[in-house]
Scaffold this active site. Structure first.
Site, PDB file in Angstrom:
ATOM      1  CG  ASP A 233      -1.976   1.090   1.134  1.00 13.48           C
ATOM      2  OD1 ASP A 233      -2.990   0.865   0.448  1.00 13.48           O
ATOM      3  OD2 ASP A 233      -1.775   2.168   1.744  1.00 13.48           O
ATOM      4  CB  ILE A 234       0.993   4.247  -2.176  1.00 13.68           C
ATOM      5  CG1 ILE A 234       1.297   3.381  -3.401  1.00 13.68           C
ATOM      6  CG2 ILE A 234       1.798   5.536  -2.240  1.00 13.68           C
ATOM      7  CD1 ILE A 234       0.909   4.030  -4.720  1.00 13.68           C
ATOM      8  CD  GLU A 276      -4.502   4.041  -1.653  1.00 14.65           C
ATOM      9  OE1 GLU A 276      -4.696   4.515  -0.528  1.00 14.65           O
ATOM     10  OE2 GLU A 276      -5.368   4.082  -2.563  1.00 14.65           O
TER      11      GLU A 276
END
Length: 364
Positions: A233-234, A276
């Site tokens: 996950d960003i 994301e």
């Protein structure tokens, strides 16, 4: 005669639809060579059926068939397929009708057809020109052979005219049916690919991920192997979108997807599961190997400068959660839940971390 010709055409058209359906709908668990052998044998069977469904020329003792078209059609799948079809045709011709002058001339005719079609296939011409030259070459080879066999026959020209007209008519009809089937298969393949690929990054989408993950997990259970998953996950990606706009956010996602693929080997499954969030499936990798891969990915992202649409450059980080079968999960639901919990721990630990789910427990 027309009835026999009609039956031959229906046989070929039916076969084209069946083959198109087989190739389109069935995922062969075969190697490339096995696929070629299968298709070659199928076209060989078509050739045999056409030889058994002969067309009698009215007013003569001469018969014809459309076997050459099975070789022409087979050539679209490569030289190996074409050669297999030709060999089956030659062997059956010799066994069924015997070895004589006609058999030798048929051998020459089929060989010429294979060579011409294979040469034309490599020329990369338009679809129409390819068919014209292939079918035209096959018909010409046939007419030369028949002319030699009927050299002293009084009504030779009539027979040749019938041969030409029937083969020419068959070539036109088969071309349009083949084009229609190919177009349908092309659209089907395109829509199928689009249904399993994320439109923005070109990675597998969540539907494709679930299918592959299920399959890999079954293989891992069957072969007593490890299967690890990285859930990525960003960090603070909403801030990127809010600050620079969604178009720039999309550019970041595309570049991230590229970096993920660079850090994975053939056989690893990289997917975008939404927003994301990304995943990487690592078949036959131990948890320690998965952790090293996760660290390499995290470091690559941290060190990379991401280009935005206005040529600005920004830095981002990611958090990664890792889970592994059979070490801390026994099915796909547990594997995903463990990875998600490990990702949460990575976020809680300050982000830009890799966390393994070995000490986490699933709460019912």
């Amino acid at each position: 005669m027309l009835y026999d010709f009609y039956i031959n055409l229906l046989t070929m058209i039916t076969f084209l639809f069946i083959m198109g359906s087989i190739i389109r709908h069935i995922d062969f668990d075969l190697s490339k060579l096995e696929r070629r052998i299968f298709i070659g044998v199928m076209f060989g069977i078509l050739s045999i059926i056409l030889m058994l469904s002969t067309i009698k020329i009215v007013g003569t003792s001469t018969i014809l068939d459309l076997r050459n078209f099975s070789i022409v059609l087979a050539s679209y799948y490569g030289f190996t397929v074409c050669l297999i079809t030709a060999l089956i045709t030659i062997i059956f011709r010799a066994l069924y009708y015997g070895v004589n002058l006609s058999a030798l001339l048929a051998l020459c005719n089929i060989t010429a057809t294979v060579l011409v079609c294979s040469y034309i296939e490599r020329r990369k011409l338009s679809s129409f020109k390819t068919w014209v030259f292939k079918a035209g070459g096959a018909i010409l080879a046939l007419l030369v052979t028949i002319s030699y066999l009927l050299w002293n026959v009084p009504n030779k020209n009539i027979v040749l005219m019938y041969y030409f007209l029937m083969n020419f008519s068959a070539a036109i009809i088969i071309y349009f049916f083949r084009e229609s089937i190919d177009l349908s298969n092309h659209k089907y393949s395109k829509y199928k690919a689009e249904a399993s690929v994320d439109f923005l990054t070109g990675l597998n989408n969540v539907r494709r991920f679930e299918k592959l993950a299920t399959s890999l997990l079954e293989d891992a259970k069957k072969n007593h192997e490890d299967l690890c998953i990285l859930m990525i996950d960003i960090d603070h990606f909403k801030l990127v979108n809010d600050t620079y706009g969604h178009s720039s956010g999309d550019a970041v996602l595309q570049q991230l997807a590229y970096i993920l693929k660079l850090n994975c080997k053939q056989g690893d499954i990289v997917s975008r599961n939404g927003g994301e969030e990304f995943t990487v499936l690592l078949p036959r990798r131990t948890p320690s190997e998965a952790f090293k891969i996760g660290e390499n990915i995290r470091k690559s992202i941290e060190d990379n400068k991401f280009f935005l649409l206005d040529n600005k450059k920004i830095k981002i980080t990611i958090s990664i959660g890792i889970a592994a079968f059979p070490h801390n999960a026994q099915n796909l639901k547990e594997l995903l839940l463990k990875a998600d919990q490990a990702l949460y721990c990575a976020k809680e630990a300050g982000r830009n971390k890799v966390c393994y789910a070995c000490k986490l427990k699933i709460n019912d």
